[in-house]
Design an enzyme around this catalytic site. Structure first.
Site, PDB file in Angstrom:
ATOM      1  N   CYS A   1      62.418-105.719  -3.877  1.00  0.00           N
ATOM      2  CA  CYS A   1      63.527-105.292  -2.845  1.00  0.00           C
ATOM      3  C   CYS A   1      64.778-106.248  -3.015  1.00  0.00           C
ATOM      4  O   CYS A   1      64.666-107.639  -3.032  1.00  0.00           O
ATOM      5  CB  CYS A   1      62.998-105.722  -1.428  1.00  0.00           C
ATOM      6  SG  CYS A   1      64.038-105.510  -0.108  1.00  0.00           S
TER       7      CYS A   1
ATOM      8  N   CYS B   1      70.778-101.161  -0.325  1.00  0.00           N
ATOM      9  CA  CYS B   1      69.681-101.215  -1.186  1.00  0.00           C
ATOM     10  C   CYS B   1      70.072-101.756  -2.509  1.00  0.00           C
ATOM     11  O   CYS B   1      70.698-101.039  -3.340  1.00  0.00           O
ATOM     12  CB  CYS B   1      68.823 -99.654  -1.277  1.00  0.00           C
ATOM     13  SG  CYS B   1      67.667 -99.701  -2.405  1.00  0.00           S
TER      14      CYS B   1
END
Ligand code: API
Length: 304
Positions: free
Chosen positions: A223, A75
């Site tokens: 993202c 992430c």
């Protein structure tokens, strides 16, 4: 049992961050989903648990769960947030973060709360994404991304940044309804482990506009791993140079796919929204301290 947490975000991709280095925390996918719900819980895209690293000399281990309760290995935006916490806590110039996708280093990027993370090397072979074996020749992948009156089949660029990404180059992002095609593509049989789905549109030399449907979450404001994946795909498709600006709904990430060692460097902002405390049985939670911007207002006696 009440537990303190930090609510953070990177360009609006938001997280609950637990410090579990001294007190272990193991939550079921059901509890994670309840906590992650913007109706029943605190609400987040990912839940981040900072644990002691099993590797000597490494500052911490970062465990990542999507808000659907699934555990994943990378992430980007959360890595910047955890990097900031470890840098501020240690006073070091660089920190190492262990993840299930490998060791990542984080350094301050110059502007306050801006962090650069070395996201390591991209993986591009079909079995590294992974893709289903019958699609080993990625040219054979033709997916319908709509819109209905534009049944053009598109072949995605595919990159793994510790997690799988399918990227579709389009002339106009707004011509597609990612909230409809995203879930279909996320779970398409071509991606046996699912995929994060990006629509990418060039808006200038080495400037790319991106919208992302995240695996296990849905549409997000940003993202980090997708920004890295798009930047790598743009170089591989000879559409951009090795340094690019990725424009996400929440803001811009600066990416460099370094020629010298093939590592992907990602730089961008971090924000502490507030400190909180939650009862893990009832999921009731409260704010206990202000975040970066609240403090900035308090400090300047800012207007309401
Ligand atoms: N949804 C992703 C994980 C979070 C990625 C994203 N929030 C980032 O900043 O990279 C996955 O299932 O692979």
């Amino acid at each position: 049992m009440r537990r303190p947490f930090l609510k953070m975000n990177g360009l609006g991709n938001d997280f609950v961050v637990w410090d579990a280095r001294d007190t272990r925390l193991v939550l079921t996918p059901e509890i994670i989903a309840k906590l992650g719900s913007r109706d029943t819980g605190i609400g987040f895209d990912q839940m981040i648990t900072v644990e002691r690293s099993t590797v000597s000399g490494v500052d911490a281990f970062m465990r990542i769960h999507n808000c659907d309760g699934s555990q994943v290995d990378a992430c980007g935006n959360a890595t910047r947030c955890v990097g900031r916490l470890l840098l501020e806590e240690s006073g070091k110039d660089a920190v190492m973060i262990q993840t299930n996708a490998g060791l990542l280093s984080a350094t301050a990027a110059g502007a306050p709360r801006e962090i650069t993370v070395d996201m390591g090397k991209p993986r591009v072979n079909w079995d590294q994404i992974p893709l289903a074996e019958e699609f080993a020749d990625t040219r054979a992948i033709e997916l319908q991304i709509g819109p209905i009156d534009d049944p053009i089949l598109h072949t995605p660029a595919v990159v793994n940044m510790g997690n799988p990404h399918g990227i579709f180059w389009v002339k106009d992002i707004e011509a597609y309804d990612l909230s409809k095609v995203g879930p279909l593509l996320e779970h398409h049989p071509v991606f046996p482990e699912g995929a994060n789905i990006s629509l990418a549109q060039f808006i200038g030399k080495d400037e790319i506009r991106v919208k992302v449907w995240e695996r296990g979450v849905g549409l997000t404001q940003a993202c980090g791993t997708a920004a890295c994946a798009v930047a790598v795909a743009a170089v591989r498709d000879t559409r951009a140079g090795r340094k690019s600006k990725i424009h996400l709904p929440g803001g811009i990430l600066n990416i460099e796919w370094r020629e010298s060692d093939s590592h992907v460097m990602m730089s961008g902002p971090t924000e502490i929204e507030f400190e909180g405390e939650v009862d893990l049985e009832t999921i009731e939670w409260t704010k206990t301290a202000p975040g970066d911007n609240d403090q900035a207002q308090e400090a300047t006696g800012g207007a309401a």
